[in-house]
Enzyme design. Structure first.
Site, PDB file in Angstrom:
ATOM      1  N   GLY A 215      29.037 -41.481  44.007  1.00 14.76           N
ATOM      2  CA  GLY A 215      29.312 -41.961  42.750  1.00 14.76           C
ATOM      3  C   GLY A 215      30.479 -41.666  42.335  1.00 14.76           C
ATOM      4  O   GLY A 215      31.302 -41.373  43.011  1.00 14.76           O
TER       5      GLY A 215
ATOM      6  N   SER B 276      26.775 -31.331  30.584  1.00 17.05           N
ATOM      7  CA  SER B 276      27.543 -32.625  29.708  1.00 17.05           C
ATOM      8  C   SER B 276      27.764 -31.803  28.513  1.00 17.05           C
ATOM      9  O   SER B 276      26.908 -31.133  27.971  1.00 17.05           O
ATOM     10  CB  SER B 276      26.446 -33.602  29.682  1.00 17.05           C
ATOM     11  OG  SER B 276      26.785 -34.522  28.677  1.00 17.05           O
TER      12      SER B 276
ATOM     13  N   TYR C  15      18.271 -38.245  28.133  1.00 19.14           N
ATOM     14  CA  TYR C  15      19.240 -37.830  29.027  1.00 19.14           C
ATOM     15  C   TYR C  15      19.695 -36.413  28.768  1.00 19.14           C
ATOM     16  O   TYR C  15      19.650 -35.703  29.600  1.00 19.14           O
ATOM     17  CB  TYR C  15      20.190 -39.051  29.250  1.00 19.14           C
ATOM     18  CG  TYR C  15      21.501 -38.488  29.722  1.00 19.14           C
ATOM     19  CD1 TYR C  15      21.489 -38.265  31.217  1.00 19.14           C
ATOM     20  CD2 TYR C  15      22.661 -38.067  28.984  1.00 19.14           C
ATOM     21  CE1 TYR C  15      22.852 -37.680  31.832  1.00 19.14           C
ATOM     22  CE2 TYR C  15      23.841 -37.668  29.486  1.00 19.14           C
ATOM     23  CZ  TYR C  15      23.911 -37.428  30.729  1.00 19.14           C
ATOM     24  OH  TYR C  15      25.064 -37.062  31.374  1.00 19.14           O
TER      25      TYR C  15
ATOM     26  N   LYS D  40      19.386 -32.644  30.755  1.00 16.83           N
ATOM     27  CA  LYS D  40      20.749 -31.548  31.048  1.00 16.83           C
ATOM     28  C   LYS D  40      20.518 -30.254  30.269  1.00 16.83           C
ATOM     29  O   LYS D  40      20.629 -29.167  30.943  1.00 16.83           O
ATOM     30  CB  LYS D  40      21.960 -32.040  30.306  1.00 16.83           C
ATOM     31  CG  LYS D  40      22.617 -33.442  31.062  1.00 16.83           C
ATOM     32  CD  LYS D  40      22.762 -33.145  32.754  1.00 16.83           C
ATOM     33  CE  LYS D  40      23.168 -34.400  33.135  1.00 16.83           C
ATOM     34  NZ  LYS D  40      23.507 -34.464  34.708  1.00 16.83           N
TER      35      LYS D  40
HETATM   36  C1  WQD Z   1      32.631 -42.977  23.624  1.00 12.52           C
HETATM   37  C2  WQD Z   1      33.023 -43.349  21.887  1.00 12.52           C
HETATM   38  C3  WQD Z   1      31.135 -44.621  21.028  1.00 12.52           C
HETATM   39  C4  WQD Z   1      31.221 -48.014  23.940  1.00 12.52           C
HETATM   40  C5  WQD Z   1      28.134 -40.398  27.139  1.00 12.52           C
HETATM   41  C6  WQD Z   1      27.276 -39.433  27.359  1.00 12.52           C
HETATM   42  C7  WQD Z   1      27.627 -38.398  27.889  1.00 12.52           C
HETATM   43  C8  WQD Z   1      28.543 -38.428  29.193  1.00 12.52           C
HETATM   44  C9  WQD Z   1      29.580 -39.403  28.814  1.00 12.52           C
HETATM   45  C10 WQD Z   1      27.533 -39.319  30.952  1.00 12.52           C
HETATM   46  C11 WQD Z   1      31.779 -43.365  21.148  1.00 12.52           C
HETATM   47  C12 WQD Z   1      32.154 -45.492  21.320  1.00 12.52           C
HETATM   48  C13 WQD Z   1      31.524 -46.735  23.291  1.00 12.52           C
HETATM   49  C14 WQD Z   1      31.372 -49.205  23.381  1.00 12.52           C
HETATM   50  C15 WQD Z   1      32.370 -47.783  21.327  1.00 12.52           C
HETATM   51  N1  WQD Z   1      27.614 -38.845  30.356  1.00 12.52           N
HETATM   52  N2  WQD Z   1      32.047 -46.792  21.925  1.00 12.52           N
HETATM   53  N3  WQD Z   1      31.996 -49.021  22.082  1.00 12.52           N
HETATM   54  O1  WQD Z   1      28.777 -41.648  24.043  1.00 12.52           O
HETATM   55  O2  WQD Z   1      30.728 -39.907  24.029  1.00 12.52           O
HETATM   56  O3  WQD Z   1      29.422 -39.953  26.224  1.00 12.52           O
HETATM   57  O4  WQD Z   1      28.976 -40.555  28.301  1.00 12.52           O
HETATM   58  O5  WQD Z   1      27.156 -39.809  31.919  1.00 12.52           O
HETATM   59  O6  WQD Z   1      26.968 -37.352  28.462  1.00 12.52           O
HETATM   60  O7  WQD Z   1      26.612 -39.309  26.173  1.00 12.52           O
HETATM   61  O8  WQD Z   1      30.538 -41.861  25.613  1.00 12.52           O
HETATM   62  O9  WQD Z   1      32.179 -43.756  26.377  1.00 12.52           O
HETATM   63  O10 WQD Z   1      29.666 -44.436  25.626  1.00 12.52           O
HETATM   64  O11 WQD Z   1      31.461 -43.371  23.986  1.00 12.52           O
HETATM   65  O12 WQD Z   1      32.834 -48.093  20.105  1.00 12.52           O
HETATM   66  O13 WQD Z   1      31.289 -50.189  23.831  1.00 12.52           O
HETATM   67  O14 WQD Z   1      32.980 -44.866  22.261  1.00 12.52           O
HETATM   68  O15 WQD Z   1      30.387 -44.967  19.778  1.00 12.52           O
HETATM   69  O16 WQD Z   1      32.260 -42.979  19.996  1.00 12.52           O
HETATM   70  P1  WQD Z   1      29.902 -40.691  25.035  1.00 12.52           P
HETATM   71  P2  WQD Z   1      30.847 -43.435  25.561  1.00 12.52           P
END
Ligand code: WQD
Length: 389
Positions: free
Chosen positions: A15, A150, A175, A179
């Protein structure tokens, strides 16, 4: 024992984070065995690890790397297509590699939104799969684990930056809850193992089998991993439409997706969008090497048990900051539209990384611009990820 003598089993090693960590381990003098069920990853990533390791060896002729850089990918990185739900198959890996001294455990499901639709799959794979792994490790007397946790375990934290002592809550998604539960399971195992060792030491020396029953575990709480290897040949390869911000943006940049939806601009932050602590994947990989080194050092001092560390930079950026930084790397303005909030998002998750800085001697070194430039190089060269191979 010097790293060159140690073999680390990397579950989920094909991965995104697993492959970058496998490379850093090899570069740091460890041997690596990988298992992965390839459900959300590609074997091609290990061919890239092999290639990058050969390049590293050529650039560091005095290191031990040159000795095994000539090996084929199969010999350099023994690979097993194994699902962590298959306990018997897990055992075959340990039987084939009695030299495994520790496990870095990445394997599991990780899509927050999907976990709300199929929670039982998430509990089954992440929890039952990890319990299987821990049981098999116990059976083979391998009691050293680095676990991918996480920042989501902090839920909506009471203060920013977030120290490791911030309350661990029931999290925002199935999810996230896997964790949280897995952190408890691993901690419980460590506590129980101390008692088991105490009982064992009460036995007369003739009946002892010379096993140390104590576990060592490091829980690494990742903030938001992003970026790619600077070579541009290894990176994140999400299947389908990406859930996360940076892979989504990079697919907009290559024209695979039309525009970014910014999920809400009414959060209590300066520009109204959520703030996250984005961390370069190469720095994150190095965090695992630092955690292993710390466990080894502690074990030589007779210390066992479970510790948790934040892996983040300590600097938060908003969604708009990230769009701006990525636009700069790409050299043009990418289209976006502001939409509704996404369920479960919290306004700010920024790490206090001081404990990892002090205890592990680890610090995120790469800049936001490097993260964006590296991500863009990877996406531009491999618009379809490893399918372009
Ligand atoms: C970041 C910011 C969204 C997509 C998640 C898991 C965490 C870890 C990483 C994984 C947020 C905004 C996102 C989009 C947007 N795990 N956004 N438009 O939610 O902080 O963390 O991923 O394996 O455990 O919870 O990351 O990248 O999804 O979002 O505006 O199309 O970007 O709202 O503020 P997140 P993310």
């Amino acid at each position: 024992m010097s790293p060159s003598k140690q073999t680390i089993l990397v579950t989920g090693g094909c991965g995104y984070i697993g492959s970058h960590t496998a490379l850093r381990l090899l570069e740091s003098g460890y041997k690596v065995v990988v298992l992965d069920n390839l459900s959300n990853s590609s074997y091609e990533s290990l061919r890239r690890v092999h290639k990058l390791y050969a390049a590293y060896a050529a650039a560091h002729p005095s290191s031990s790397a040159h000795e095994d850089a000539a090996l084929s990918v199969e010999n350099l990185i023994p690979f097993y297509k194994v699902d962590i739900l298959d306990k018997a198959a897990l055992a075959t890996v340990f039987t084939a590699h009695p030299e495994i001294s520790a496990v870095i455990h990445f394997a599991g499901r990780k899509a927050v939104g999907e976990s709300g639709r199929i929670p039982l799959d998430y509990y089954n794979v992440n929890i039952s799969g990890t319990v299987n792994l821990l049981q098999v490790m116990e059976e083979f007397n391998v009691r050293k684990i680095v676990f991918s946790s996480s920042a989501t375990v902090y839920g909506n934290p009471p203060s920013i930056p977030i120290p490791e002592t911030s309350p661990i809550v029931a999290s925002m998604s199935p999810y996230g809850r896997t964790k949280v539960f897995l952190e408890h399971i691993i901690k419980d195992l460590c506590v129980a193992s101390v008692l088991k060792q105490q009982e064992y030491l009460k036995q007369s020396s003739e009946t002892r089998d010379n096993v140390n029953y104590e576990w060592s575990a490091v829980l690494l709480r990742y903030f938001n991993p992003a970026g790619a290897h600077p070579s541009g040949i290894m990176g994140e390869d999400p299947q389908g439409i990406p859930n996360n911000l940076m892979p989504f943006l990079s697919q907009v940049a290559v024209g695979k997706l039309e525009k970014l939806s910014v999920f809400g601009k009414d959060y209590p932050t300066e520009d109204g969008t959520c703030i996250r602590d984005y961390l370069h994947v190469v720095d994150l990989a190095q965090g695992h090497v630092a955690a292993l080194a710390k466990m080894e050092q502690e074990q030589t001092e007779g210390q066992f048990g479970c510790s948790a560390y934040n892996l983040g930079t300590g600097t938060g950026y908003s969604v708009f900051d990230m769009v701006k930084a990525f636009n700069k790397a790409v050299g043009r303005e990418l289209p976006f539209v502001v939409t509704e909030r996404r369920a479960g998002d919290v306004p700010n998750l920024t790490a206090d990384p001081r404990l990892a800085n002090e205890a592990l001697g680890w610090k995120a070194e790469k800049t936001l611009d490097e993260m964006c430039a590296d991500l863009w190089r990877w996406q531009r060269n491999n618009p379809n990820g490893y399918n372009d191979a």
